[in-house]
Design an enzyme around this catalytic site. Structure first.
Site, PDB file in Angstrom:
ATOM      1  CG  ASP A   1      47.823 -84.522 -17.629  1.00 47.42           C
ATOM      2  OD1 ASP A   1      46.776 -83.880 -17.834  1.00 47.42           O
ATOM      3  OD2 ASP A   1      48.814 -84.029 -17.081  1.00 47.42           O
TER       4      ASP A   1
ATOM      5  CG  HIS B   1      51.808 -75.173 -18.729  1.00 48.20           C
ATOM      6  ND1 HIS B   1      52.133 -74.808 -17.451  1.00 48.20           N
ATOM      7  CD2 HIS B   1      52.070 -76.514 -18.815  1.00 48.20           C
ATOM      8  CE1 HIS B   1      52.561 -75.860 -16.772  1.00 48.20           C
ATOM      9  NE2 HIS B   1      52.532 -76.917 -17.589  1.00 48.20           N
TER      10      HIS B   1
ATOM     11  CD  GLU C   1      50.390 -80.200 -14.140  1.00 48.93           C
ATOM     12  OE1 GLU C   1      49.621 -80.957 -14.770  1.00 48.93           O
ATOM     13  OE2 GLU C   1      51.629 -80.217 -14.276  1.00 48.93           O
TER      14      GLU C   1
ATOM     15  CD  GLU D   1      45.859 -81.009 -16.523  1.00 50.18           C
ATOM     16  OE1 GLU D   1      45.302 -81.744 -17.382  1.00 50.18           O
ATOM     17  OE2 GLU D   1      46.912 -81.311 -15.948  1.00 50.18           O
TER      18      GLU D   1
ATOM     19  NE  ARG E   1      54.864 -78.404 -11.179  1.00 54.43           N
ATOM     20  CZ  ARG E   1      54.141 -78.565 -12.268  1.00 54.43           C
ATOM     21  NH1 ARG E   1      54.494 -79.476 -13.160  1.00 54.43           N
ATOM     22  NH2 ARG E   1      53.066 -77.837 -12.471  1.00 54.43           N
TER      23      ARG E   1
ATOM     24  CE  LYS F   1      51.574 -84.522 -13.997  1.00 55.67           C
ATOM     25  NZ  LYS F   1      51.197 -83.113 -13.927  1.00 55.67           N
TER      26      LYS F   1
ATOM     27  CD  GLU G   1      52.744 -71.977 -16.423  1.00 52.63           C
ATOM     28  OE1 GLU G   1      52.628 -71.236 -17.411  1.00 52.63           O
ATOM     29  OE2 GLU G   1      51.834 -72.755 -16.049  1.00 52.63           O
TER      30      GLU G   1
END
Length: 403
Positions: free
Chosen positions: A121, A128, A192, A194, A230, A246, A351
């Protein structure tokens, strides 16, 4: 008068908002009540049964389409990819072979399209990286000194990559407490947004590949949600980076959109802050003009364009081999969270809520992070004239932690 897009004898493929027109032809793996997992191609609301096509002599892929993953087909190389794509276009065009074996998508179960050999990753969106850096280090130190010089990444877990529709269990883990670590269910679960690149050729130990070679090694792309705990990450990530935070799950879309399908949408990426070292310089743009976004419980949330990214998949792949690290067919490279400059263009709740300080409203309910029962969906498409190249669904629903 504008040129009309090529049409298929499959009516649903000709709708302007269809993700899978004849210009797309993404590859995946499916099964039915009567068949084991095998390779297929999406067209409209149907799936071309590639294994049956081979059995009837309509295609030749060395028997690879009868396998429960795309790896063996991908390993045949780019000439085979191009030849099969050209042949499928002939079969499915308006004047093509209407006896081509099809399965209704509604009658099929979709599976993980590749046997994921490794997962890496990256962290390639400047927006970001800056936004997250501001939250933890302030605007003066938001970006590490090396960030604009090389793609930053970490090696993740291939074993927890799952296909769209797979439930995600809220993880348990250590978090920082007032008097030391606390063992608890994650309270700050995030998504996330992606794009994942699938490596389509091997390289050797000790061998470096150029950006141009890396470009030729990429078979195609999937949407990718790299779920993130997080609060667990904040306690564990120094000094070696994220680990258990993760590894809980990475969801990918079931259809692999080929590099060939996206070729007409090539685009420049974000403006460079400084020149790159020669081994990372691209001769042509490595990004795509492609809308990407995410939903929570069906409500559209953040959305932006993939061309906001700072490092392309080819640059990431070339950098990955810089130490001589070998790559394998089926390696998966996550782009990193895709975020635009505005708050409604961000690809993560971290965010969008400014670290949980500013809740968002989802279908009348307040959210700072993901709650049990929430469904997160990703979407992406490149819009052509009269057609679109889409990825289809990439969803996951969060289950309670097993305490």
């Amino acid at each position: 008068m504008a040129k009309q897009p090529r049409r298929s004898w499959i009516a649903a493929a000709n709708k302007e908002d269809c993700d899978f027109p004849i210009q797309n032809l993404p590859f995946g793996v499916f099964s039915t009540a009567d068949s084991a997992p095998r390779c297929g191609v999406a067209i409209g609301d149907m799936i071309v049964d590639l294994a049956e096509c081979e059995a009837r002599g309509l295609l030749d892929a060395k028997g690879s389409f009868a396998r429960p993953h795309l790896n063996d087909f991908i390993a045949l190389g780019r000439p085979a990819w191009d030849r099969i794509r050209e042949r499928l276009t002939e079969l499915l065009a308006e004047d093509g072979n209407q006896d081509t074996p099809l399965v209704a998508m509604a009658d099929a179960t979709l599976h993980l399209p590749i046997r994921v050999t490794e997962f890496t990753d990256f962290y390639a969106s400047k927006n970001h990286a800056f936004n997250v850096g501001v939250l933890f280090r302030g605007p003066e130190n938001a970006l590490p000194a090396q960030w604009t010089h090389m793609p930053i990444g970490y090696n993740g877990r291939a074993s927890s990559v799952v296909v769209s529709g797979t439930d995600i269990r809220r993880p348990m883990g250590q978090v920082k407490g007032d008097d030391g670590p606390v063992w608890t269910a994650c309270k700050r679960l995030d998504l996330e947004l992606e794009l994942g690149a699938i490596v389509g050729a091997d390289s050797n130990l000790g061998e470096r590949v150029s950006v141009e070679q890396a470009e030729q090694m990429i078979f195609g792309y999937v949407l990718l949600n790299d779920w993130s705990a997080r609060d667990i990450q904040a306690w564990e990530y120094q000094p070696l980076g994220p680990f258990q935070s993760k590894a809980l799950g990475t969801t990918i879309s079931p259809w692999v959109v080929t590099q060939a399908a996206l070729e007409p949408f090539r685009s420049a990426g974000a403006e460079r802050v400084n020149p790159l070292l020669p081994y990372l310089q691209e001769e042509r743009p490595g990004f795509y003009d492609m809308t990407v976004g995410w939903t929570m419980n069906g409500q559209r949330m953040g959305h932006t364009n993939y061309n906001v990214m700072y490092f392309s998949s080819a640059q990431q792949l070339a950098h990955h081999t810089g130490s001589g690290c070998p790559m394998r067919v089926g390696d998966l490279l996550g782009s990193g969270t895709i975020s635009g400059p505005e708050i409604n263009e961000t690809g993560a709740l971290l965010e969008m809520t400014q670290g949980g300080k500013n809740p968002v409203t989802v279908n009348g309910e307040s959210r700072t992070f993901i709650q049990d029962g929430d469904e997160i969906g990703l979407y992406g498409y490149a819009q052509g004239s009269g057609y679109r190249i889409g990825f289809g669904p990439c969803t996951g629903t969060v289950l309670p932690a097993s305490e």
